[in-house]
Design an enzyme around this catalytic site. Structure first.
Site, PDB file in Angstrom:
ATOM      1  N   CYS A 356     -51.250  18.619  44.257  1.00  0.00           N
ATOM      2  CA  CYS A 356     -51.911  18.200  45.482  1.00  0.00           C
ATOM      3  C   CYS A 356     -51.019  18.325  46.709  1.00  0.00           C
ATOM      4  O   CYS A 356     -49.853  17.943  46.681  1.00  0.00           O
ATOM      5  CB  CYS A 356     -52.295  16.729  45.280  1.00  0.00           C
ATOM      6  SG  CYS A 356     -53.136  16.053  46.668  1.00  0.00           S
ATOM      7  N   ARG A 463     -65.718  19.465  47.220  1.00  0.00           N
ATOM      8  CA  ARG A 463     -64.923  18.262  46.970  1.00  0.00           C
ATOM      9  C   ARG A 463     -64.078  17.904  48.192  1.00  0.00           C
ATOM     10  O   ARG A 463     -63.740  16.768  48.436  1.00  0.00           O
ATOM     11  CB  ARG A 463     -64.028  18.520  45.756  1.00  0.00           C
ATOM     12  CG  ARG A 463     -63.192  17.346  45.351  1.00  0.00           C
ATOM     13  CD  ARG A 463     -62.446  17.606  44.057  1.00  0.00           C
ATOM     14  NE  ARG A 463     -62.049  16.357  43.454  1.00  0.00           N
ATOM     15  CZ  ARG A 463     -60.879  15.762  43.672  1.00  0.00           C
ATOM     16  NH1 ARG A 463     -59.990  16.313  44.454  1.00  0.00           N
ATOM     17  NH2 ARG A 463     -60.616  14.615  43.095  1.00  0.00           N
TER      18      ARG A 463
HETATM   19  P1  IMP Z   1     -52.297  15.221  37.940  1.00  0.00           P
HETATM   20  O1  IMP Z   1     -52.679  14.497  36.699  1.00  0.00           O
HETATM   21  O2  IMP Z   1     -51.129  14.604  38.633  1.00  0.00           O
HETATM   22  O3  IMP Z   1     -52.104  16.676  37.707  1.00  0.00           O
HETATM   23  O4  IMP Z   1     -53.508  15.045  38.960  1.00  0.00           O
HETATM   24  C1  IMP Z   1     -54.832  15.369  38.644  1.00  0.00           C
HETATM   25  C2  IMP Z   1     -55.750  14.845  39.738  1.00  0.00           C
HETATM   26  O5  IMP Z   1     -55.458  15.475  40.985  1.00  0.00           O
HETATM   27  C3  IMP Z   1     -57.220  15.146  39.531  1.00  0.00           C
HETATM   28  O6  IMP Z   1     -57.847  14.275  38.645  1.00  0.00           O
HETATM   29  C4  IMP Z   1     -57.781  15.049  40.942  1.00  0.00           C
HETATM   30  O7  IMP Z   1     -58.066  13.734  41.346  1.00  0.00           O
HETATM   31  C5  IMP Z   1     -56.628  15.515  41.798  1.00  0.00           C
HETATM   32  N1  IMP Z   1     -56.789  16.909  42.256  1.00  0.00           N
HETATM   33  C6  IMP Z   1     -57.295  17.961  41.594  1.00  0.00           C
HETATM   34  N2  IMP Z   1     -57.194  19.084  42.322  1.00  0.00           N
HETATM   35  C7  IMP Z   1     -56.617  18.716  43.478  1.00  0.00           C
HETATM   36  C8  IMP Z   1     -56.253  19.441  44.655  1.00  0.00           C
HETATM   37  O8  IMP Z   1     -56.390  20.662  44.761  1.00  0.00           O
HETATM   38  N3  IMP Z   1     -55.707  18.703  45.664  1.00  0.00           N
HETATM   39  C9  IMP Z   1     -55.527  17.363  45.564  1.00  0.00           C
HETATM   40  N4  IMP Z   1     -55.810  16.656  44.470  1.00  0.00           N
HETATM   41  C10 IMP Z   1     -56.362  17.329  43.437  1.00  0.00           C
END
Ligand code: IMP
Length: 549
Positions: A356, A463
């Site tokens: 993100c 989104r």
């Molecule tokens: P991770 O587990 O830290 O990889 O985060 C996953 C979460 O990031 C997802 O469940 C979403 O809420 C969020 N997310 C997914 N795609 C994006 C993006 O492109 N930008 C910001 N947040 C994202």
């Protein structure tokens, strides 16, 4: 007795005689003396999460102090209510991302006691088909077996054995499922066969033991056991092959005691994401027709008129038969707006995901620890569970998120790169990798649907409210993660790790953890930058970090 003022304003008693005369307190009275302190060691959750004093915190900024152990880790219950109406045996969810959750991930997450949220960066038909497959899944039935035709050769069987390890192959009219079953070729049929060019029609077994469509797994296993065959083909009324049951899977697949199943249908629980625009109502209809249990309103900033209207619409149309996870939110005010119109759970996180760049580009968001605590503290008063979404990098983060009041964690990067995540493995500089990308990355926002399906290419863009923008502003990146093997091993590792974390804290269940955090019994400590370095592996020339075996 005098009192010392500590940094946090707590009064710590000292006994002057203990220091001045070298006489000590009676060690046998240590427990009694520790109670003389005006508050227990460390800080309560409320104290540590006071952002006016400590700023916004995330998981690495604090630790949980150990409690008292009088039970074994395997006795720790991880049961948790993840929405108003759904209780799971493990508090794990996989993110609705097109490199994380499709059919395979959703099935396996549910088998292991969690739930997968199928992404919506595809057509409504494709997404509904994935939901249907999860709901139709009967553990043990192979619904996509490799088949051959009678005109394939022994060499083809050897090739399949070498590639996939299968040796019992159904022979159907056109070499596919839903075609007339003509025979089976097993390892025994070709064991001493030297001519690889022999056609399968000349070696296949035609004296078959079969079961008929509609047979339960239990009945089919019984037939398989009695038949003494390696495989049991399942056929429909027209004699077409519809599934296969393998003796080798019989034992290993039978038992998933934690599996998340709907109370009435006994089918696996399935969740899926949708956007909040008018055409998402049609998408939702298809998902509900396919058997959906939980809908996740997938928005990076959930406090919008679109989401509020969508929640009202879903509640009016589907009543309580469908639970809504609304979000994402990071403040009490955002949470209140969604709770008020009927959200059954809230997804918390803005900018904390590994892929993100929202906080960098939009300048909005909140450190995840503080976000989870503040929203959960508020939402839990109304009986609304909170899901800590994003930023989970290890088991410790899961324990911390749950201690801060979350009822479940949602994981992207931790589950990406597993066998069950979508996409093919590839090699780069000797590492086996899979693609992992943010749904707000340009890569994902530009994805197109499969030909022949109805339009919805821009769901990832929705989104981030940017489907109509002439210039797409990315809020995520696209990258790759290392192969983590199957979640059938990885999730049990998360379960066991979490049970050990709760054991150290002295909480025998997630319910007790929540209670003890609220009543101040579970204590926390801030970590300085130096403490964080100390808490990691340090001072070694080299090491290998193997996490489980
Ligand atoms: P991770 O587990 O830290 O990889 O985060 C996953 C979460 O990031 C997802 O469940 C979403 O809420 C969020 N997310 C997914 N795609 C994006 C993006 O492109 N930008 C910001 N947040 C994202």
């Amino acid at each position: 007795m005098v009192h010392n003022e500590t940094n946090n304003g707590f009064k710590a008693p000292t006994t002057s005689s203990a220091t001045s005369n070298n006489t000590f307190l009676d060690p046998k009275q240590a427990t009694k003396h520790v109670k003389e302190y005006s508050s227990p060691d460390g800080l309560s959750a409320d104290e540590i999460m006071d952002s006016r004093v400590n700023g916004g915190l995330t998981y690495n900024d604090f630790l949980i102090l150990p409690g008292y152990i009088d039970f074994s880790a395997s006795d720790v219950s991880l049961e948790s209510r993840i929405t108003r109406n759904i209780v799971l045996k493990t508090p794990f969810m996989s993110s609705p991302m097109d490199t994380v959750t499709e059919t395979d991930m959703a099935i396996n997450m549910a088998l292991l006691g969690g739930v997968g949220v199928i992404h919506c960066n595809c057509s409504p038909e494709e997404q509904a088909e994935m939901v249907r497959k999860v709901k139709k899944f009967e553990n043990g039935f192979i619904t996509d077996p490799v088949c051959l035709t009678p005109n394939h050769t022994v060499a083809d069987v050897h090739r399949i054995k070498a590639q996939f390890g299968y040796s019992g192959i159904p022979i159907t009219g056109n070499g596919k499922l839903y075609s007339i079953l003509l025979g089976m070729v097993t390892a025994r049929d070709i064991q001493f066969h030297e001519d690889d060019t022999t056609l399968l029609k000349d070696v296949m077994t035609t004296d078959l033991v079969v079961a008929h469509e509609g047979v339960t797994l239990e009945e089919a296993n019984q037939i398989l056991r009695q038949s003494k065959r390696g495989k049991l083909p399942i056929i429909n009324q027209r004699g077409e092959l519809v599934a296969l049951l393998a003796r080798s899977d019989l034992l290993k697949n039978l038992n998933f005691p934690l599996a998340s199943k709907s109370t009435h249908s006994k089918q696996l629980i399935c969740a899926a994401a949708i956007g909040t625009k008018p055409d998402d109502k049609l998408r939702l209809k298809k998902l509900v027709d396919a058997g959906l249990d939980i809908v996740v309103l997938d928005s990076s900033q959930g406090n919008s008129s679109y989401q509020i209207e969508m929640i009202k619409y879903i509640k009016k149309t589907y009543g309580n038969s469908l639970d809504i996870i609304a979000g994402n939110v990071v403040t009490r005010e955002q949470a209140a707006a969604l709770i008020e119109v009927g959200a059954d759970a809230l997804r918390v996180g803005m900018g904390s995901g590994s892929i993100c760049i929202t906080q960098e580009i939009m300048a909005v968001g909140r450190p995840q620890g503080t976000a989870v605590y503040k929203v959960a503290q508020f939402a839990n008063k109304f009986g609304i569970p909170v899901i800590a979404d994003g930023g989970i990098q290890n088991v410790g983060h899961i324990t911390k998120a749950l201690a801060l009041g979350a009822s479940a964690v949602m994981m992207g990067s931790l589950l990406a790169g597993t066998t069950e995540s979508p996409g093919e493995y590839f090699y780069h500089e000797g590492q086996r990798l899979k693609k992992y990308r943010g749904m707000g990355s340009l890569d994902a926002m530009e994805r197109h649907c499969s030909p022949g399906t109805s339009v919805a290419p821009n769901n990832a863009a929705k989104r981030y409210f940017s489907e109509r923008d002439a210039i797409k502003v990315a809020q995520g990146v696209a990258g790759a993660v290392i192969d983590k093997g199957s979640i059938r091993k990885f999730v049990p590792y998360l379960i066991t790790g979490l049970q050990h974390g709760l054991q150290d804290i002295g909480a025998k269940s997630l319910c007790k953890l929540g209670e003890d955090v609220r009543n101040g019994k579970v204590r926390f400590e801030l970590r300085t930058a130096a403490a964080q370095i100390e808490g990691g592996v340090h001072g070694l020339y080299s090491y290998e970090k193997r996490l489980f075996s």
